[in-house]
Design an enzyme around this catalytic site. Structure first.
Site, PDB file in Angstrom:
ATOM      1  N   ASN A   1      26.573  51.509  38.776  1.00  0.00           N
ATOM      2  CA  ASN A   1      26.053  50.265  39.361  1.00  0.00           C
ATOM      3  C   ASN A   1      26.820  49.986  40.641  1.00  0.00           C
ATOM      4  O   ASN A   1      28.039  50.156  40.689  1.00  0.00           O
ATOM      5  CB  ASN A   1      26.228  49.088  38.390  1.00  0.00           C
ATOM      6  CG  ASN A   1      25.497  47.849  38.890  1.00  0.00           C
ATOM      7  OD1 ASN A   1      24.279  47.760  38.791  1.00  0.00           O
ATOM      8  ND2 ASN A   1      26.230  46.900  39.456  1.00  0.00           N
TER       9      ASN A   1
ATOM     10  N   GLU B   1      21.854  52.695  42.400  1.00  0.00           N
ATOM     11  CA  GLU B   1      21.619  52.217  43.772  1.00  0.00           C
ATOM     12  C   GLU B   1      21.923  53.290  44.818  1.00  0.00           C
ATOM     13  O   GLU B   1      21.297  53.316  45.872  1.00  0.00           O
ATOM     14  CB  GLU B   1      22.457  50.965  44.062  1.00  0.00           C
ATOM     15  CG  GLU B   1      21.913  49.679  43.449  1.00  0.00           C
ATOM     16  CD  GLU B   1      22.483  49.349  42.099  1.00  0.00           C
ATOM     17  OE1 GLU B   1      23.123  50.242  41.488  1.00  0.00           O
ATOM     18  OE2 GLU B   1      22.308  48.213  41.624  1.00  0.00           O
TER      19      GLU B   1
ATOM     20  N   ASP C   1      29.152  29.778  50.074  1.00  0.00           N
ATOM     21  CA  ASP C   1      28.166  30.714  49.535  1.00  0.00           C
ATOM     22  C   ASP C   1      26.953  30.792  50.441  1.00  0.00           C
ATOM     23  O   ASP C   1      26.901  30.178  51.515  1.00  0.00           O
ATOM     24  CB  ASP C   1      27.799  30.343  48.086  1.00  0.00           C
ATOM     25  CG  ASP C   1      27.553  31.604  47.261  1.00  0.00           C
ATOM     26  OD1 ASP C   1      26.994  32.567  47.824  1.00  0.00           O
ATOM     27  OD2 ASP C   1      27.908  31.634  46.082  1.00  0.00           O
TER      28      ASP C   1
HETATM   29  C1  LIG Z   1      27.039  39.810  51.114  1.00  0.00           C
HETATM   30  C2  LIG Z   1      26.780  39.639  49.660  1.00  0.00           C
HETATM   31  C3  LIG Z   1      27.722  39.051  48.847  1.00  0.00           C
HETATM   32  C4  LIG Z   1      27.512  38.913  47.487  1.00  0.00           C
HETATM   33  N1  LIG Z   1      28.477  38.374  46.697  1.00  0.00           N
HETATM   34  C5  LIG Z   1      28.315  38.376  45.346  1.00  0.00           C
HETATM   35  C6  LIG Z   1      29.372  37.939  44.500  1.00  0.00           C
HETATM   36  O1  LIG Z   1      30.430  37.523  44.959  1.00  0.00           O
HETATM   37  N2  LIG Z   1      29.166  37.993  43.168  1.00  0.00           N
HETATM   38  C7  LIG Z   1      27.996  38.470  42.622  1.00  0.00           C
HETATM   39  O2  LIG Z   1      27.906  38.556  41.397  1.00  0.00           O
HETATM   40  N3  LIG Z   1      26.976  38.848  43.400  1.00  0.00           N
HETATM   41  C8  LIG Z   1      27.106  38.819  44.754  1.00  0.00           C
HETATM   42  N4  LIG Z   1      26.103  39.237  45.557  1.00  0.00           N
HETATM   43  C9  LIG Z   1      24.819  39.593  44.969  1.00  0.00           C
HETATM   44  C10 LIG Z   1      24.810  40.941  44.350  1.00  0.00           C
HETATM   45  O3  LIG Z   1      25.508  41.907  45.082  1.00  0.00           O
HETATM   46  C11 LIG Z   1      23.354  41.381  44.270  1.00  0.00           C
HETATM   47  O4  LIG Z   1      22.625  40.411  43.583  1.00  0.00           O
HETATM   48  C12 LIG Z   1      23.187  42.684  43.592  1.00  0.00           C
HETATM   49  O5  LIG Z   1      21.869  43.027  43.762  1.00  0.00           O
HETATM   50  C13 LIG Z   1      23.448  42.641  42.101  1.00  0.00           C
HETATM   51  O6  LIG Z   1      23.028  43.886  41.618  1.00  0.00           O
HETATM   52  P1  LIG Z   1      23.024  44.197  40.066  1.00  0.00           P
HETATM   53  O7  LIG Z   1      22.165  43.157  39.443  1.00  0.00           O
HETATM   54  O8  LIG Z   1      22.482  45.579  40.009  1.00  0.00           O
HETATM   55  O9  LIG Z   1      24.446  44.123  39.644  1.00  0.00           O
HETATM   56  C14 LIG Z   1      26.292  39.353  46.929  1.00  0.00           C
HETATM   57  C15 LIG Z   1      25.335  39.936  47.744  1.00  0.00           C
HETATM   58  C16 LIG Z   1      25.558  40.078  49.096  1.00  0.00           C
HETATM   59  C17 LIG Z   1      24.506  40.719  49.946  1.00  0.00           C
END
Ligand SMILES: Cc1cc2nc3c(=O)[nH]c(=O)nc-3n(C[C@H](O)[C@H](O)[C@H](O)COP(=O)(O)O)c2cc1C
Length: 439
Positions: free
Chosen positions: A140, A201, A247
């Site tokens: 992931n 990914e 955020d």
């Molecule tokens: C710049 C940026 C910062 C992010 N920061 C966080 C974070 O601090 N914590 C979090 O859980 N998701 C954060 N996200 C969202 C996740 O990276 C995003 O939803 C991701 O698709 C989750 O993938 P998953 O569901 O496969 O784990 C962030 C996304 C971006 C683009």
């Protein structure tokens, strides 16, 4: 294309602002980046961090993604769909640029980690993709903000039930992780997606553009070989206070107890480039919103002929979207609203317009609402829906999705009326040179 090649190519096109004057990672760089929002900014000299350069803004505009992936802007959505539908395992290499320099000791103070606002809990890494291996679902990759706690530890914000959190919960002891910064844009885009569990990914990124991977030194994870910086470590079961920090919506996120990451090894490229993005800035927004457009598009296409989708920056690129359809029946607009909510669970407000309205022009969207929408017939409201925890006006429930109301506006031309009454008048073309003085 790796990040440094992108910055060079963008520079040749005049898209990069270069700051040669020495700048501080303590508030100053964030303020300069904010003042140049939308541009790629390259900071050549960082006080106290000799050898490092910092870039911001590389994900702030769709044309940067188009340049990096070698695609026209209009093809980005289809290419994301292709990657999700048919991911391709990345090629594995033995030697990689990200391993050119192996730091003799772990000292996070040597990295140019920015402090963004005086009210922040501390310096934060903002453009880090964390790679983990889930025993059930496989690899992931996701972005997580990281609060620097000391020379070797971060507190990571892991939103509940997302891939990294689930893997961390499933793991009995420490969860090995690799924190990658300064990524090729296809990796950043893929890391921001939430594909079905089990979809890697990096295999999606590899469809967008070839993405070689290399094995970490201290664990069995595979990381993008062209990353500028890799921090290998473990997500421990220890918790620390994380936040406050801005955020996506540009409002302040609060303080929570979050997992501590222990860093074991730092490697980077020669002449490394550190990527920093502003929380709530254009890069953060585009990375969040752009991967939701294919999922909304796919859902709307099940019920109507969807032509285009835009997750709009005014809604934090998360809460608002405009959907363009070719209307073929009386219920298409209403059905498209409901489908859009299914396509992106955090979507709060959506406007559906006809194919003659340019969804990239907010004035045209407002014009469609003004001339084609009646609230008593075309407004769809839903109450007590699971919504985004990022919306401060939602009813927050710790550890769960917030509860919210949702609203959809069907701003398409009503069915079975004279369509001519709804068309914008068109003036004829003129050759202005014939009418204006050349002075
Ligand atoms: C710049 C940026 C910062 C992010 N920061 C966080 C974070 O601090 N914590 C979090 O859980 N998701 C954060 N996200 C969202 C996740 O990276 C995003 O939803 C991701 O698709 C989750 O993938 P998953 O569901 O496969 O784990 C962030 C996304 C971006 C683009």
């Amino acid at each position: 294309m790796d990040l440094r090649s992108l910055v060079d190519r963008a520079d040749a096109l005049g898209w990069v602002k270069t700051v040669t004057r020495p700048v501080s990672a303590e508030l100053e760089m964030a303020n300069v980046a904010n003042a140049l929002a939308g541009r790629i900014v390259r900071f050549e000299s960082i006080l106290g961090h000799a050898g490092w350069r910092v870039v911001t803004g590389v994900c702030a505009d769709r044309r940067y993604f188009a340049l990096s992936l070698g695609l026209p802007r209009e093809r980005l959505r289809d290419q994301m769909v292709a990657g999700i539908r048919n991911p391709q395992t990345p090629p594995r290499v033995e030697r990689a640029p990200c391993h050119e320099v192996v730091e003799p000791r772990v000292d996070l103070n040597e990295l140019p980690i920015l402090r963004h606002l005086p009210t922040d809990a501390g310096p934060y890494v903002t453009a880090a993709a964390i790679i983990v291996f889930d025993p059930q679902d496989g690899p992931n990759v996701a972005f997580h903000r990281l609060l620097q706690l000391n020379r070797h530890q971060f507190a990571a914000r892991l939103v509940e039930n997302r891939g990294t959190y689930v893997a961390w919960q499933r793991c009995k002891g420490d969860l090995p992780c690799a924190i990658c910064v300064g990524l090729p844009l296809q990796v950043s885009l893929a890391a921001a997606m939430s594909p079905a569990a089990g979809l890697d990914e990096l295999a999606i990124a590899n469809v967008l553009s070839v993405t070689p991977v290399v094995n970490c030194h201290t664990n069995h994870l595979w990381v993008p070989a062209e990353a500028e910086l890799v921090m290998e470590g473990r997500i421990t079961k220890n918790l620390a206070r994380e936040g406050p920090f801005p955020d996506l919506t540009g409002t302040m996120d609060g303080v929570r107890e979050q997992p501590v990451i222990e860093i074991d090894r730092i490697t980077h490229r020669r002449d490394p480039i550190y990527h920093a993005l502003l929380p709530g800035g254009l890069e953060h927004k585009l990375l969040m919103g752009m991967p939701r457009e294919p999922t909304i598009f796919a859902e709307v296409n099940r019920v109507a002929e969807c032509r285009d989708v835009l997750v709009t920056p005014g809604g934090g690129s998360w809460l608002h979207a405009v959907v363009q359809i070719a209307k073929r029946g009386p219920e298409d607009g209403r059905q498209a609203v409901l489908a859009a909510f299914r396509g992106h669970g955090s979507l709060k407000h959506v406007v559906v317009v006809d194919a003659d309205v340019d969804i990239h022009d907010p004035q045209q969207v407002e014009w469609a609402i003004a001339t084609r929408f009646q609230a008593d017939q075309d407004l769809i409201t839903l109450f007590d829906q699971p919504g985004s925890s990022l919306d401060p006006s939602g009813r927050q429930q710790p550890g769960q999705k917030a509860l919210t109301s949702k609203m959809g506006l069907d701003a398409t031309v009503p069915w079975q009326v004279d369509p001519n009454a709804f068309q914008r008048v068109q003036y004829g073309p003129v050759e202005l040179d014939l009418y204006l003085d050349r002075t």
